[in-house]
Design a protein around this motif. Structure first.
Motif, short mmCIF file in Angstrom:
data_model
loop_
_atom_site.label_atom_id
_atom_site.label_comp_id
_atom_site.label_asym_id
_atom_site.label_seq_id
_atom_site.Cartn_x
_atom_site.Cartn_y
_atom_site.Cartn_z
N UNK B 670 5.20 9.80 -1.27
CA UNK B 670 4.45 10.67 -2.18
C UNK B 670 2.96 10.38 -2.04
N UNK B 671 2.18 11.29 -2.54
CA UNK B 671 0.72 11.15 -2.45
C UNK B 671 0.24 9.87 -3.14
N UNK B 672 0.78 9.62 -4.33
CA UNK B 672 0.34 8.42 -5.07
C UNK B 672 0.64 7.16 -4.29
N UNK B 673 1.77 7.15 -3.61
CA UNK B 673 2.19 5.95 -2.86
C UNK B 673 1.28 5.79 -1.64
N UNK B 674 0.92 6.89 -1.02
CA UNK B 674 0.08 6.83 0.18
C UNK B 674 -1.24 6.15 -0.14
N UNK B 675 -1.75 6.46 -1.30
CA UNK B 675 -3.02 5.84 -1.72
C UNK B 675 -2.90 4.32 -1.69
N UNK B 676 -1.79 3.84 -2.28
CA UNK B 676 -1.59 2.40 -2.34
C UNK B 676 -1.33 1.81 -0.96
N UNK B 677 -0.59 2.55 -0.17
CA UNK B 677 -0.26 2.07 1.17
C UNK B 677 -1.55 1.85 1.97
N UNK B 678 -2.41 2.88 1.90
CA UNK B 678 -3.64 2.79 2.68
C UNK B 678 -4.57 1.73 2.10
N UNK B 679 -4.50 1.57 0.80
CA UNK B 679 -5.34 0.57 0.16
C UNK B 679 -4.84 -0.83 0.51
N UNK B 680 -3.50 -0.99 0.40
CA UNK B 680 -2.93 -2.32 0.65
C UNK B 680 -2.72 -2.60 2.12
N UNK B 681 -2.77 -1.55 2.89
CA UNK B 681 -2.56 -1.60 4.33
C UNK B 681 -1.17 -2.08 4.70
N UNK B 682 -0.25 -1.83 3.79
CA UNK B 682 1.14 -2.12 4.11
C UNK B 682 2.01 -1.36 3.13
N UNK B 683 3.28 -1.38 3.47
CA UNK B 683 4.25 -0.71 2.60
C UNK B 683 4.94 -1.76 1.75
N UNK B 684 4.94 -1.51 0.45
CA UNK B 684 5.64 -2.43 -0.44
C UNK B 684 7.05 -1.89 -0.70
N UNK B 685 7.88 -2.78 -1.23
CA UNK B 685 9.21 -2.35 -1.67
C UNK B 685 9.28 -2.50 -3.18
N UNK B 686 10.31 -1.98 -3.71
CA UNK B 686 10.48 -2.05 -5.15
C UNK B 686 10.76 -3.47 -5.62
N UNK B 687 11.19 -4.30 -4.69
CA UNK B 687 11.39 -5.70 -5.07
C UNK B 687 10.07 -6.29 -5.55
N UNK B 688 9.00 -5.82 -4.92
CA UNK B 688 7.70 -6.37 -5.28
C UNK B 688 7.15 -5.76 -6.56
N UNK B 689 7.46 -4.52 -6.79
CA UNK B 689 6.90 -3.85 -7.97
C UNK B 689 7.80 -3.98 -9.19
N UNK B 690 8.94 -4.55 -8.99
CA UNK B 690 9.86 -4.70 -10.12
C UNK B 690 9.30 -5.66 -11.13
N UNK B 691 9.43 -5.23 -12.37
CA UNK B 691 8.97 -6.07 -13.45
C UNK B 691 10.18 -6.78 -14.05
N UNK B 692 10.02 -8.00 -14.36
CA UNK B 692 11.18 -8.79 -14.82
C UNK B 692 11.75 -8.26 -16.13
N UNK B 693 10.92 -7.61 -16.94
CA UNK B 693 11.48 -7.07 -18.20
C UNK B 693 11.75 -5.56 -18.10
N UNK B 694 11.81 -5.14 -16.91
CA UNK B 694 12.09 -3.71 -16.71
C UNK B 694 13.56 -3.45 -16.45
N UNK B 695 13.90 -2.16 -16.35
CA UNK B 695 15.30 -1.76 -16.16
C UNK B 695 15.71 -1.73 -14.70
N UNK B 696 14.71 -1.69 -13.81
CA UNK B 696 15.05 -1.42 -12.41
C UNK B 696 15.54 -2.70 -11.71
N UNK B 697 16.63 -3.16 -12.11
CA UNK B 697 17.18 -4.39 -11.56
C UNK B 697 17.59 -4.18 -10.11
#
Lengths: 86, 871
Positions: B670-697
């Motif tokens: 998605x466009x929003x993700x591309x922004x981050x990809x280009x900023x971070x210069x890599x692709x992250x996974x949801x393992x990295x963005x998962x919050x410990x108190x979130x639902x996305x286990x």
């Protein structure tokens, strides 16, 4: 809103809404069966119904943990008369 | 001047007697004309009279003045002569000879001669008559109006016509007459229908002339067009009587309606369903709370209205049993048998005697009473049936359908069936496979059927084994063999025999099969598929394992269910076990070699895969396991394609290698993700963005990735070192699905509409691939390197190998997309280009934004510039 009533993830302007009853199943053995609605908050359009695990696999979705944020999403989806299904 | 001869004016026929001189004159005068007295028809006489005309003419030319008397006589002569000539010029009663024409010429004006000349020609006469007839037979307006005239004309002039022509015209006249009659009938019918329609006019909410319409209808129902209107008439009567009774508007009189019904001829209602009429009138009467006797009195003579009017009159109105019988019986007389049956059904008769009374008239005309009804009333009707004359009785029995046979048999004792009828019944029972009727000696005797006879049939119908297992028959050894021979070819039946004879509840402490029984089964099982052995392994294993050892040993490790499924497939879909035994045997032998996999693994070791060692090891382990667990799928494929195992597996292998070799590597974002990809210069996974108190286990995915690649199963550990997911496509813009000039339908659209394309040469060695979603079948269809995919990666249960050709159209082989797992790290330096389009759900503004984003990125990363392709 439909039975999908629990915002659980966001990715920029997109959110994922799950059924409340499914939330405890996320990450567990039946995780593959959990379905979510993907909404574009900017256009107010429902982009479809998908398997949560597949969406999470392909993109770095972020959890929505903030209650205020959850309520705001709910309110936006509930209030917006423009919202229509694709 | 010749002297005018005196003559007498005589026009009668007594020429010979009264005017012999004239006759003599005629004879003399026309001797040369070859006339004879026989020909002296009226024409000749007339012609003779023309002599008077001559006389008259002569007299008129006389100079002398004639006296008044002579003058009168001369005038009369003229008149007579004129008449004579007219007569002569008129129709001929016979034929004139040609010679007479000369004589005619002397005395007749030219015009008359011409007419005569024509008329004396019989051909012409005949033609003229025929033409005239044809004219009269014309049917210009379709109703043969002149047909009557034609018939008259024909009658008068048929003698003018020659034989053939007369016959033809006679037929025409007859035909015209017939048509005329039909036309008249048609016109009459049309007129009658119009008149009937007028009576059926719905005026102000009612058919006021309904009664008249009924009478008119009955009067003219012989006309087909009128007969067709019967239903309309009846409907009008229904509505009218309903209105009259007050059913529609609650403002009527049931007595008036009843009176009107009574006035209408009863024949009109015969065999009709008068339930509505009955209901209208009767229910209105009921509302007045009349007592049963009052009802009967009011409706006397028309109790059919009571019967028809209330389906439950028998129960709800407290009519006595006697009254109910009376009501129903009268209904039968009035309405006839077919309607009677419906009403009979509605009545609830108390006792057998009442029922018999009511049913008796039906039996007397049983043909109207269908056989089903008879059979359902078999208790009541048994004795009545027997009261019918023998030939009638036999007819009823003979009308039995197969499905009725059992019912009749169950009441056998009520029916005094003769030998022929019993034979017929037995035949019907056998046809309908009601073998339970033959289960006892008593029944066999009743039905006059021998055990041997029925056994042969049972055998034929495959029911013998059922009887045997029920103990109804104790088969002789020969018969037992026959039974088993018949079920040998049917594994289901054979199992049934075993199941029944050697119950599921196998007791270890007991020997289920005796030696003798085992001996019987041995040859059968030898020929049979291992399915029997699989299921009854405990029974047969020790004895027959040797025979089928190759099967069980070769496929060791596979579950019983899988084996049985495979065997069933061979038996049911591939022509049977016996036919395929050798082929299966060959496949089993081959499977031990794992030739294709061995080669593959050797080749894999030679590739420079940029995958962690543990991942490579896991991949190999999964391949071996998957090949084993999916072995029977490969067997099925090989058998279906008439291939060896090696051939089947190589074919899959080659197809998959071809597909991936021709494809590029993409990821949809998605466009929003591309922004981050280009900023971070890599692709992250949801393992990295998962919050410990979130639902996305991500625990589930962590476990799956451990199964597939041996990544750490703990979701909280090594979050960065995780695969990233994308797809392959042989479409240059990364489309997977379909597209047209205006739109893209993409199966990866849910993941994003921006297609990031990676540098193939740099990325290919760090990727694995699955031919469907990896999460669902992590270990059964394991991921294998995309540069060298293994045939186990393809799930044969869901994919069709031979349809596989393009990764951009995975639907061809049963998948949504060809999934790629990019093994860590996935950096932006690996991006070759970004493919975007308005056709793929991006706006012009978004496209511009992406372009600007990439421009900015490229400025800061000049060595890793990314192209933007707008398609």
């Amino acid at each position: 809103m439909s039975e999908y009533n629990t915002p659980i993830a966001k990715l920029g302007k997109r959110v994922l809404i799950a059924k409340e009853a499914d939330v405890p199943r996320i990450g567990k053995e039946q995780a593959i069966e959990v379905m979510v609605e993907q909404w574009d908050l900017e256009t107010g359009q429902l982009e479809g119904e998908f398997r949560l695990e597949q969406l999470l696999k392909f993109n770095p979705w972020e959890d929505i943990t903030d209650i205020g944020e959850i309520e705001e999403v709910k309110a936006r989806l509930g209030r917006n008369p423009e919202i229509k299904k694709l | 001047m010749p002297e005018a001869k005196e003559s007498t004016l005589v026009f009668d026929e007594e020429l010979e007697t009264k005017k012999p001189e004239t006759k003599a004159l005629v004879e003399d005068e026309f001797k040369e004309a070859d006339f004879t007295v026989e020909h002296a028809s009226a024409e000749v006489r007339d012609f003779a009279y023309s002599g008077f005309r001559r006389a008259a003419k002569i007299a008129s030319e006389m100079d002398t003045e004639v006296d008044s008397e002579t003058k009168t006589a001369l005038e009369e002569l003229n008149r007579q002569a004129e008449l004579a000539r007219q007569m002569l010029a008129g129709s001929f009663g016979g034929k004139l000879r040609l010679k007479s024409a000369d004589y005619l010429k002397k005395y007749l004006p030219a015009s008359r001669l011409t007419a005569l000349a024509e008329r004396k020609n019989t051909d012409t006469i005949s033609k003229k008559a025929a033409a005239r007839l044809e004219e009269l037979l014309k049917n210009d307006n379709g109703d043969y109006e002149q047909t009557g005239q034609a018939a008259d004309y024909f009658a008068k002039h048929k003698h003018l016509l020659d034989g053939e022509e007369r016959k033809r015209l006679e037929n025409r006249v007859l035909e015209a007459g017939k048509v005329r009659e039909e036309r008249k009938a048609e016109l009459l019918s049309k007129k009658t229908v119009e008149e009937l329609q007028a009576l059926l006019e719905y005026e102000k909410g009612d058919y006021k002339e309904a009664e008249k319409a009924v009478n008119y209808f009955l009067q003219h129902k012989n006309l087909p067009d009128v007969a067709n209107r019967e239903a309309s008439v009846f409907e009008a009567v229904e509505v009218h009587l309903g209105i009259t009774a007050g059913d529609y508007y609650n403002d009527g009189s049931w007595q008036d309606a009843l009176a009107e019904y009574k006035r209408m001829p009863g024949e009109f209602f015969k065999n009709k369903d008068i339930s509505r009429i009955g209901n209208y009138i009767y229910s209105q009467a009921k509302r007045k709370e009349l007592k049963p006797k009052e009802i009967l009195a009011a409706f006397a003579g028309h109790l059919e209205l009571v019967a028809a009017g209330s389906r439950y009159a028998g129960r709800e109105y407290s009519f006595s049993s006697e009254d109910r019988v009376k009501i129903v019986s009268e209904t039968y007389e009035k309405l006839g048998p077919s309607k009677y049956v419906a009403i009979y059904d509605a009545y609830d008769f108390d006792g057998r005697e009442d029922r018999q009374k009511v049913l008796k008239p039906l039996f007397e005309s049983y043909r109207a009473f269908n056989t089903n009804k008879i059979l359902s009333e078999i208790d009541e009707m048994g004795s009545l049936l027997n009261a019918l004359p023998p030939e009638e009785h036999a007819k009823v029995i003979k009308e039995l359908t197969e499905k009725d046979a059992l019912k009749v048999f169950n009441k056998f004792d009520l029916l005094n069936l003769n030998e022929e009828e019993v034979k017929f019944l037995a035949g019907q029972l056998r046809k309908s496979r009601q073998y339970t009727c033959f289960e006892s000696e008593e029944n066999l005797k009743k039905l006059n059927v021998s055990k041997e006879e029925i056994f042969d049939e049972l055998l034929e119908k495959d029911a013998a084994y059922l009887f045997a297992r029920r103990g109804i028959f104790k088969p002789t050894p020969e018969q037992y063999k026959l039974i088993l021979d018949r079920v040998t070819n049917d594994i289901g039946k054979l199992r049934e025999v075993l199941r029944i004879l050697y119950a599921d509840s196998y007791d270890e402490s007991k020997q289920v099969l005796t030696e003798g029984e085992m001996a019987i089964f041995a040859p059968i099982v030898e020929k049979s598929a291992p399915g029997l052995v699989i299921r009854y392994k405990r029974v047969f294993e020790n004895i027959y394992l040797e025979k089928l050892g190759w099967f069980f040993t070769g496929l060791q490790g596979l579950s019983t269910n899988e084996l049985e499924r495979f065997v069933n497939h061979v038996e049911e879909d591939l022509g049977g076990w016996e036919k395929n035994t050798e082929r299966v045997r060959a496949l089993v032998a081959e499977s031990g070699e794992q030739k294709v996999t061995r080669e593959y693994l050797e080749q894999l070791d030679g590739l420079d895969l940029k995958l962690p060692t543990r991942v490579k090891g896991k991949i190999k382990e999964n391949i071996k396991k998957a090949e084993r667990s999916s072995l029977l799928d490969y067997f099925r494929l090989a058998l279906a394609n008439n291939q060896t195992l090696e051939q089947a597996q190589r074919e899959i292998q080659q197809k998959m290698e071809q597909v991936t070799a021709n494809s590029d590597y993409f990821k949809a974002v998605h466009l929003d993700v591309l922004q981050h990809i280009l900023k971070d210069r890599r692709f992250k996974t949801q393992f990295e963005t998962h919050s410990s108190n979130g639902s996305l286990d991500p625990s589930f995915r962590a476990r799956q990735e451990e199964k597939m690649f041996n990544y750490v199963g703990n979701k909280d550990k090594n979050k960065r070192v995780r695969p990233n997911y994308g797809y392959m496509s042989d479409n240059k813009n990364g489309i997977v699905g379909s597209f047209s000039k205006t739109s893209v339908y993409s199966t990866v659209g849910s993941y994003g509409h921006i297609h990031v394309k990676f540098k193939k040469q740099e990325i290919k060695d760090r990727t694995t691939v699955t031919f469907e979603d990896s999460l669902s079948n992590a270990d059964q269809s394991p991921p294998t390197p995309s540069v060298k995919p293994h045939f186990t990666t393809l799930n044969l249960n869901r994919s069709t190998v031979r349809n596989m050709s393009h990764s951009s159209t995975p639907n061809d082989w049963g998948s949504s997309y060809l999934e790629v797992q990019y093994h860590w790290p996935l950096r932006t330096s690996l991006i070759e280009s970004i493919h975007i389009s308005e056709k793929n759900n991006l706006t012009v503004e978004q496209i511009r934004e992406i372009q600007e984003m990439v421009i900015e990125y490229n400025m800061t990363n000049p060595n890793d510039k990314i192209k933007v392709v707008v398609y």
